[in-house]
Motif scaffolding. Sequence first.
Motif, mmCIF file in Angstrom:
data_model
loop_
_atom_site.group_PDB
_atom_site.id
_atom_site.type_symbol
_atom_site.label_atom_id
_atom_site.label_comp_id
_atom_site.label_asym_id
_atom_site.label_seq_id
_atom_site.Cartn_x
_atom_site.Cartn_y
_atom_site.Cartn_z
ATOM 1 N N CYS A 95 49.127 26.053 76.090
ATOM 2 C CA CYS A 95 48.338 24.995 76.718
ATOM 3 C C CYS A 95 49.061 23.658 76.669
ATOM 4 O O CYS A 95 48.684 22.716 77.376
ATOM 5 C CB CYS A 95 46.957 24.899 76.074
ATOM 6 N N VAL A 96 50.082 23.545 75.839
ATOM 7 C CA VAL A 96 50.996 22.404 75.875
ATOM 8 C C VAL A 96 52.374 22.973 76.186
ATOM 9 O O VAL A 96 52.958 23.658 75.353
ATOM 10 C CB VAL A 96 51.027 21.632 74.541
ATOM 11 N N PRO A 97 52.900 22.734 77.380
ATOM 12 C CA PRO A 97 54.180 23.344 77.754
ATOM 13 C C PRO A 97 55.332 22.865 76.882
ATOM 14 O O PRO A 97 55.217 21.845 76.191
ATOM 15 C CB PRO A 97 54.373 22.900 79.212
ATOM 16 N N GLN A 98 56.406 23.597 76.891
ATOM 17 C CA GLN A 98 57.617 23.250 76.152
ATOM 18 C C GLN A 98 58.806 23.467 77.086
ATOM 19 O O GLN A 98 59.363 24.562 77.140
ATOM 20 C CB GLN A 98 57.752 24.104 74.893
ATOM 21 N N CYS A 99 59.182 22.421 77.813
ATOM 22 C CA CYS A 99 60.273 22.581 78.774
ATOM 23 C C CYS A 99 61.629 22.700 78.096
ATOM 24 O O CYS A 99 62.567 23.259 78.656
ATOM 25 C CB CYS A 99 60.271 21.420 79.772
ATOM 26 N N SER A 157 57.713 27.181 81.666
ATOM 27 C CA SER A 157 57.726 26.263 80.518
ATOM 28 C C SER A 157 56.439 26.372 79.704
ATOM 29 O O SER A 157 56.335 25.769 78.632
ATOM 30 C CB SER A 157 57.902 24.818 80.996
ATOM 31 N N ALA A 158 55.468 27.133 80.194
ATOM 32 C CA ALA A 158 54.170 27.248 79.527
ATOM 33 C C ALA A 158 53.935 28.663 79.020
ATOM 34 O O ALA A 158 52.812 29.180 79.068
ATOM 35 C CB ALA A 158 53.050 26.822 80.469
ATOM 36 N N ILE A 159 54.986 29.296 78.522
ATOM 37 C CA ILE A 159 54.837 30.673 78.054
ATOM 38 C C ILE A 159 55.832 30.933 76.927
ATOM 39 O O ILE A 159 56.931 30.367 76.897
ATOM 40 C CB ILE A 159 55.065 31.674 79.209
ATOM 41 N N ALA A 160 55.430 31.762 75.967
ATOM 42 C CA ALA A 160 56.309 32.116 74.842
ATOM 43 C C ALA A 160 56.285 33.621 74.646
ATOM 44 O O ALA A 160 55.210 34.233 74.571
ATOM 45 C CB ALA A 160 55.848 31.411 73.573
#
Length: 206
Positions: A95-99, A157-160
Motif C-alpha cells: 500500500c506504500v510503493p517502493q520504487c 513498484s507496489a509489489i513484493a
Amino acid sequence: MGTSGQVIKCKAAVAWEVDKPLSIEEVEVAPPKAHEVRVKIVATGICRTDDHVLKGSFPNIDYPVIPGHEGAGIVESIGEGVTCVKPGEKVIPLCVPQCGECSSCLNPDTNCCLKTHLYESQNLMPDKTSRFTCKGKPIHHFLWISTFSEYTVMPDSAIARIDDDAPLDKVCLLGCGFSTGYGAAINTAKVSTCCMCNGTIALLAY
C-alpha cells in the motif's frame, strides 16, 4: 497462465458511494500494461482504513472504488518491462510503493516513496486510467492495489515477491497491519529485545 493478455471477469467488493455498504459485483479486470502486474488475490485483511473509505473520510478518494490494501496472492501475468516478479510467484501488494529509485527510497531512514498517494493520487494507475470496469463503468483503484477483488492490477513498484512456502492467509497482513505496529515499536518507541524472552518481541499492531 492461460488468461495472460485477456480481460478477466471476477468478483469484487465495490464501494459505489459514501455511506453505502460494499456491493459484491462482477468486474472486468484488464491485462497489465508496461511495468504493471496482475495478481490473483488469495487472502486479504480488513483494515480500519477501508472503513474510512466507506465513510468518505479521505478527501482524495474517488468513487466508485474497490477498497482493500492488505493482501497476498499469486502473479497471474506481467506487463512489458517487469523484472521483479514472474507469473506463478507468491507476492504481497504494497500500500506504500517502493520504487527503489527516488530520494526517499534511497534513504535508509525513510520509507515514504515519492510515488505514494501523498504526492500522486493512487485512485488510478500511473497512466491515469483504470484496469477495473463494472456494468460498463470504470471503477477506481485504492492505493493502486485494491485487494477486495479476486484479481487486481498494480504497478511493479507496489509489489513484493515472497517465499514459495509462505502461508498467504497469514502474510497478507504484512503489507500494512504488521509493518505499522513493528515500525512504531522499533523505530519510534525504540523497543529492544531482552534475554527473558529469548530475543522475541510480541507486538500487537491493533
